[in-house]
Design a protein around this motif. Sequence first.
Motif, PDB file in Angstrom:
ATOM      1  N   VAL A  53       0.953  -1.071  -0.066  1.00 15.39           N
ATOM      2  CA  VAL A  53      -0.195   0.027   0.012  1.00 15.39           C
ATOM      3  C   VAL A  53       0.799   1.189  -0.192  1.00 15.39           C
ATOM      4  O   VAL A  53       1.746   1.114   0.565  1.00 15.39           O
ATOM      5  N   TYR A  54       0.825   2.152  -0.911  1.00 12.77           N
ATOM      6  CA  TYR A  54       1.568   3.099  -1.144  1.00 12.77           C
ATOM      7  C   TYR A  54       0.906   4.645  -0.729  1.00 12.77           C
ATOM      8  O   TYR A  54      -0.302   4.862  -1.183  1.00 12.77           O
ATOM      9  N   PRO A  55       1.303   5.355   0.305  1.00 14.99           N
ATOM     10  CA  PRO A  55       0.972   6.855   0.698  1.00 14.99           C
ATOM     11  C   PRO A  55       1.034   7.406  -0.834  1.00 14.99           C
ATOM     12  O   PRO A  55       1.727   7.656  -1.424  1.00 14.99           O
ATOM     13  N   VAL A  56      -0.194   8.315  -0.623  1.00 16.15           N
ATOM     14  CA  VAL A  56      -0.285   9.527  -2.060  1.00 16.15           C
ATOM     15  C   VAL A  56      -0.270  10.849  -1.304  1.00 16.15           C
ATOM     16  O   VAL A  56      -1.032  11.207  -0.646  1.00 16.15           O
ATOM     17  N   ALA A  57       1.129  11.243  -1.680  1.00 14.70           N
ATOM     18  CA  ALA A  57       1.274  12.711  -1.266  1.00 14.70           C
ATOM     19  C   ALA A  57       0.376  13.777  -1.804  1.00 14.70           C
ATOM     20  O   ALA A  57       0.043  13.489  -2.960  1.00 14.70           O
ATOM     21  N   PRO A  58       0.142  14.919  -1.163  1.00 22.34           N
ATOM     22  CA  PRO A  58      -0.892  15.746  -1.888  1.00 22.34           C
ATOM     23  C   PRO A  58      -0.053  16.365  -3.046  1.00 22.34           C
ATOM     24  O   PRO A  58      -0.823  16.781  -4.120  1.00 22.34           O
ATOM     25  N   GLU A  59       1.189  16.411  -3.299  1.00 27.54           N
ATOM     26  CA  GLU A  59       1.805  16.786  -4.316  1.00 27.54           C
ATOM     27  C   GLU A  59       1.401  16.071  -5.564  1.00 27.54           C
ATOM     28  O   GLU A  59       1.855  16.341  -6.728  1.00 27.54           O
ATOM     29  N   LEU A  60       1.003  14.829  -5.518  1.00 30.89           N
ATOM     30  CA  LEU A  60       0.755  14.076  -6.455  1.00 30.89           C
ATOM     31  C   LEU A  60      -0.744  14.041  -6.916  1.00 30.89           C
ATOM     32  O   LEU A  60      -1.148  13.607  -7.942  1.00 30.89           O
ATOM     33  N   TYR A  61      -1.184  14.625  -6.327  1.00 32.57           N
ATOM     34  CA  TYR A  61      -2.970  14.599  -6.547  1.00 32.57           C
ATOM     35  C   TYR A  61      -3.062  15.037  -7.988  1.00 32.57           C
ATOM     36  O   TYR A  61      -3.936  14.464  -8.774  1.00 32.57           O
ATOM     37  N   ALA A  62      -2.526  16.277  -8.411  1.00 31.30           N
ATOM     38  CA  ALA A  62      -2.991  16.929  -9.833  1.00 31.30           C
ATOM     39  C   ALA A  62      -2.324  16.097 -10.735  1.00 31.30           C
ATOM     40  O   ALA A  62      -3.211  15.751 -11.936  1.00 31.30           O
ATOM     41  N   ALA A  63      -1.297  15.391 -10.701  1.00 33.09           N
ATOM     42  CA  ALA A  63      -0.903  14.530 -11.687  1.00 33.09           C
ATOM     43  C   ALA A  63      -1.720  13.114 -11.701  1.00 33.09           C
ATOM     44  O   ALA A  63      -1.853  12.697 -12.898  1.00 33.09           O
ATOM     45  N   ILE A  64      -2.059  12.692 -10.746  1.00 35.37           N
ATOM     46  CA  ILE A  64      -3.007  11.358 -10.708  1.00 35.37           C
ATOM     47  C   ILE A  64      -4.281  12.069 -11.344  1.00 35.37           C
ATOM     48  O   ILE A  64      -5.107  11.007 -12.094  1.00 35.37           O
ATOM     49  N   CYS A  65      -5.096  12.928 -11.190  1.00 32.75           N
ATOM     50  CA  CYS A  65      -6.338  13.448 -11.623  1.00 32.75           C
ATOM     51  C   CYS A  65      -5.924  13.652 -13.032  1.00 32.75           C
ATOM     52  O   CYS A  65      -6.956  13.370 -14.015  1.00 32.75           O
ATOM     53  N   THR A  66      -5.011  14.179 -13.440  1.00 32.36           N
ATOM     54  CA  THR A  66      -4.596  14.484 -15.150  1.00 32.36           C
ATOM     55  C   THR A  66      -4.708  12.937 -15.730  1.00 32.36           C
ATOM     56  O   THR A  66      -5.325  12.773 -16.757  1.00 32.36           O
ATOM     57  N   ALA A  67      -4.086  11.836 -15.080  1.00 29.53           N
ATOM     58  CA  ALA A  67      -3.771  10.615 -15.792  1.00 29.53           C
ATOM     59  C   ALA A  67      -5.033   9.693 -15.497  1.00 29.53           C
ATOM     60  O   ALA A  67      -5.485   8.969 -16.548  1.00 29.53           O
ATOM     61  N   VAL A  68      -5.984   9.879 -14.452  1.00 29.38           N
ATOM     62  CA  VAL A  68      -7.087   9.299 -14.300  1.00 29.38           C
ATOM     63  C   VAL A  68      -8.143  10.358 -13.911  1.00 29.38           C
ATOM     64  O   VAL A  68      -8.605  10.616 -12.557  1.00 29.38           O
ATOM     65  N   PRO A  69      -8.880  10.628 -14.845  1.00 25.66           N
ATOM     66  CA  PRO A  69      -9.875  12.007 -14.631  1.00 25.66           C
ATOM     67  C   PRO A  69     -10.967  11.763 -13.638  1.00 25.66           C
ATOM     68  O   PRO A  69     -11.445  12.795 -12.986  1.00 25.66           O
ATOM     69  N   HIS A  70     -11.252  10.403 -13.519  1.00 26.77           N
ATOM     70  CA  HIS A  70     -12.536  10.205 -12.527  1.00 26.77           C
ATOM     71  C   HIS A  70     -12.002  10.555 -11.105  1.00 26.77           C
ATOM     72  O   HIS A  70     -12.985  10.285 -10.180  1.00 26.77           O
ATOM     73  N   VAL A  71     -11.054  10.143 -10.768  1.00 28.87           N
ATOM     74  CA  VAL A  71     -10.387  10.293  -9.429  1.00 28.87           C
ATOM     75  C   VAL A  71     -10.631  11.687  -8.945  1.00 28.87           C
ATOM     76  O   VAL A  71     -10.270  12.662  -9.649  1.00 28.87           O
ATOM     77  N   GLU A  72     -11.106  11.788  -7.769  1.00 28.37           N
ATOM     78  CA  GLU A  72     -11.195  12.797  -6.786  1.00 28.37           C
ATOM     79  C   GLU A  72     -10.568  12.925  -5.618  1.00 28.37           C
ATOM     80  O   GLU A  72     -10.536  11.658  -5.081  1.00 28.37           O
ATOM     81  N   PHE A  73     -10.046  13.865  -4.989  1.00 23.81           N
ATOM     82  CA  PHE A  73      -9.484  13.881  -3.550  1.00 23.81           C
ATOM     83  C   PHE A  73     -10.255  14.585  -2.800  1.00 23.81           C
ATOM     84  O   PHE A  73     -10.695  16.035  -3.271  1.00 23.81           O
ATOM     85  N   ALA A  74     -10.638  14.148  -1.592  1.00 24.66           N
ATOM     86  CA  ALA A  74     -11.517  15.045  -0.586  1.00 24.66           C
ATOM     87  C   ALA A  74     -10.558  15.563   0.315  1.00 24.66           C
ATOM     88  O   ALA A  74      -9.442  14.894   0.580  1.00 24.66           O
ATOM     89  N   PRO A  75     -10.966  16.931   0.770  1.00 28.59           N
ATOM     90  CA  PRO A  75     -10.106  17.619   1.630  1.00 28.59           C
ATOM     91  C   PRO A  75      -9.889  16.729   3.083  1.00 28.59           C
ATOM     92  O   PRO A  75     -10.931  16.210   3.410  1.00 28.59           O
TER      93      PRO A  75
END
Length: 87
Positions: A53-75
């Motif tokens: 299981v890999y932690p997802v740093a907030p710095e990665l959120y934008a790159a992940i959303c660009t690569a996988v558009p259906h993904v959203e991150f809740a504050p």
Amino acid sequence: MMHNDVEHIGWELTGWEDDDNAAHTSSLSRAEVLRIKELFPERGDDDLLATAVYPVAPELYAAICTAVPHVEFAPGLDYMLGGFRLS
């Protein structure tokens, strides 16, 4: 490294609250995982992000959303990404 039995693997991006409750979950496909795997250099030879299981740093959120558009991150949640064997 994972063997080639990928049809029996699922992936989830899960946002956790401070009290360890899973508050937000997004399922990912194999193709989506392959698009974001390079964002996790700590994966070593875990090409499918399925053996840990890999932690997802907030710095990665934008790159992940660009690569996988259906993904959203809740504050306010701590996100983790991992694979699991489907039953």
